[in-house]
Write a protein that holds these residues in place. Structure first.
Motif, PDB file in Angstrom:
ATOM      1  N   ARG A   1      25.391  35.230  47.694  1.00 23.20           N
ATOM      2  CA  ARG A   1      24.244  36.056  47.244  1.00 23.20           C
ATOM      3  C   ARG A   1      23.617  36.788  48.570  1.00 23.20           C
ATOM      4  N   ALA A   2      23.457  35.826  50.226  1.00 24.11           N
ATOM      5  CA  ALA A   2      23.203  36.799  50.657  1.00 24.11           C
ATOM      6  C   ALA A   2      23.724  38.019  51.069  1.00 24.11           C
ATOM      7  N   ILE A   3      24.768  37.995  51.276  1.00 26.01           N
ATOM      8  CA  ILE A   3      25.417  39.507  51.419  1.00 26.01           C
ATOM      9  C   ILE A   3      24.476  40.184  50.121  1.00 26.01           C
TER      10      ILE A   3
ATOM     11  N   ARG B   1      32.496  38.938  31.984  1.00 27.09           N
ATOM     12  CA  ARG B   1      31.936  37.967  33.194  1.00 27.09           C
ATOM     13  C   ARG B   1      30.749  38.701  34.120  1.00 27.09           C
ATOM     14  N   LEU B   2      30.754  39.844  34.167  1.00 30.55           N
ATOM     15  CA  LEU B   2      29.573  41.074  34.439  1.00 30.55           C
ATOM     16  C   LEU B   2      28.568  40.201  33.559  1.00 30.55           C
ATOM     17  N   GLY B   3      28.821  39.659  32.646  1.00 26.00           N
ATOM     18  CA  GLY B   3      26.524  39.523  32.099  1.00 26.00           C
ATOM     19  C   GLY B   3      26.468  40.671  31.339  1.00 26.00           C
TER      20      GLY B   3
ATOM     21  N   ALA C   1      35.378  37.616  41.754  1.00 29.31           N
ATOM     22  CA  ALA C   1      34.945  38.491  41.730  1.00 29.31           C
ATOM     23  C   ALA C   1      33.613  38.955  40.545  1.00 29.31           C
ATOM     24  N   GLU C   2      34.085  39.466  39.563  1.00 33.11           N
ATOM     25  CA  GLU C   2      32.964  39.477  38.070  1.00 33.11           C
ATOM     26  C   GLU C   2      32.116  38.518  37.856  1.00 33.11           C
ATOM     27  N   SER C   3      32.541  37.228  37.585  1.00 32.56           N
ATOM     28  CA  SER C   3      31.805  36.171  37.215  1.00 32.56           C
ATOM     29  C   SER C   3      30.513  35.625  38.307  1.00 32.56           C
ATOM     30  N   ALA C   4      31.062  35.820  39.638  1.00 33.24           N
ATOM     31  CA  ALA C   4      30.107  35.755  40.869  1.00 33.24           C
ATOM     32  C   ALA C   4      28.929  36.991  40.869  1.00 33.24           C
ATOM     33  N   PHE C   5      29.543  38.200  40.898  1.00 31.57           N
ATOM     34  CA  PHE C   5      28.569  38.933  40.375  1.00 31.57           C
ATOM     35  C   PHE C   5      27.695  39.050  39.416  1.00 31.57           C
TER      36      PHE C   5
END
Length: 324
Positions: free
Chosen positions: A39-41, A116-118, A66-70
């Motif tokens: 999140r900070a990045i 995943r990206l929403g 990575a897509e899920s986190a984004f």
């Protein structure tokens, strides 16, 4: 979002502008990293005027992470202010339809990426690589379908040969969906696209967003004294120790001397060097911390090179065995 922090460049002959330095989520995003750090990045990227975020369906680990986190971290209020790109072609699930560039796989993997990206759409969908087993006509017709159905705004290719890129551009133009962008690997240690691909992209009006402009970290200060124990080369992650040759280390040390004279780090000089060519739309950088991202974006503060500086870089590259 500080839009004044970076210069923006037109992507080929399209109307789309991209920042000179964009954020790639190949490394450092996924289940193996603290979510607060990711999140900070992202927040630092917004502060630095980065409006372009590049992902792929397989990025992780695990794949898709990575897509899920984004998707979990991205503020939807910024959707109209950023460009989000992803890619397909990769092995994603078992069975005959879980990989490749068939229409069957590509449409399914894009739907999974969007979930995943929403997001309702991505700005660019790339074919991550060419697929000899699938006719090029089928591959580009699928890109055209994605754009016409609104699941992608633009079509792109990655890691295509110059000849196949030209053919894909011709076929897409005939369908009415121009090829927007090509994403190849390019750095001071990998100059292959200069021989032919950049000329094809210029002729076809296609943008060029390059990945690995720091050669998986080789073109940084990390390797000036050899291979650190916690480095990618030591661990064999995307960079193996046999690539860190004495000749390459000599090149990096030469770059360090030139960078110091320019008031830059090796990484900043290397990114600026990649951007010296106006045919390069943007360079993709990864980041393990907000501070590293800020340091990389500072490359745009000094993009000019003298002829003597470019000649010195070429001489050092030739001595390292790099084809110039």
């Amino acid at each position: 979002m500080d839009y004044e922090r970076q210069p923006y460049r037109r992507c080929g002959r399209s109307g789309l502008l991209l920042p000179a330095v964009s954020l790639g989520l190949w490394h450092n995003f996924g289940a193996g990293k603290p979510l607060d750090g990711q999140r900070a990045i992202l927040h630092k990227a917004f502060d630095l005027g980065i409006t372009h975020f590049d992902i792929a369906d397989r990025y992780g680990p695990p794949i898709g992470a990575a897509e899920s986190a984004f998707g979990q971290l991205f503020p939807r209020s910024l959707r109209d202010e950023v460009v989000v790109t992803t890619k397909g072609s990769n092995p994603m699930w078992d069975g005959p339809y879980g990989k490749g560039n068939s229409r069957k796989h590509l449409l399914a993997t894009l739907d999974r990426s969007l979930a995943r990206l929403g997001l309702d759409y991505v700005d660019v969908f790339y074919l991550h690589r060419d697929d000899d087993a699938t006719p090029l006509e089928e591959q580009v017709a699928t890109l055209d379908h994605m754009v016409r159905t609104g699941k992608a705004l633009y079509a792109g290719v990655s890691n295509f040969s110059p000849e196949r890129t030209a053919e894909a551009a011709r076929l897409l133009r005939g369908l009415g969906t121009p090829l927007l962008v090509h994403q190849p690997s390019y750095s001071l240690l990998n100059r292959g696209i200069e021989a032919s691909l950049l000329g094809v992209l210029e002729q076809e009006g296609v943008g060029c967003v390059v990945y690995s402009p720091l050669a998986q970290g080789l073109l940084t200060d990390r390797y000036l004294d050899g291979i650190p124990a916690d480095s990618r080369a030591a661990e064999g992650r995307f960079l193996t120790a046999d690539r860190v040759t004495p000749q390459v280390l000599a090149l990096v040390r030469s770059l360090a001397e030139l960078a110091q004279a320019r008031g830059q780090s090796v990484a900043q000089l290397s990114l600026a060097w990649a951007l010296r060519d106006p045919r390069i739309t943007s360079v993709l950088v990864g980041a393990s911390s907000p501070e590293q991202l800020e340091a990389n974006v500072a490359a745009v503060d000094r993009l000019d090179f003298t002829d003597d500086e470019l000649s010195a870089i070429d001489r050092a590259a030739k001595e390292a065995g790099i084809e110039v």
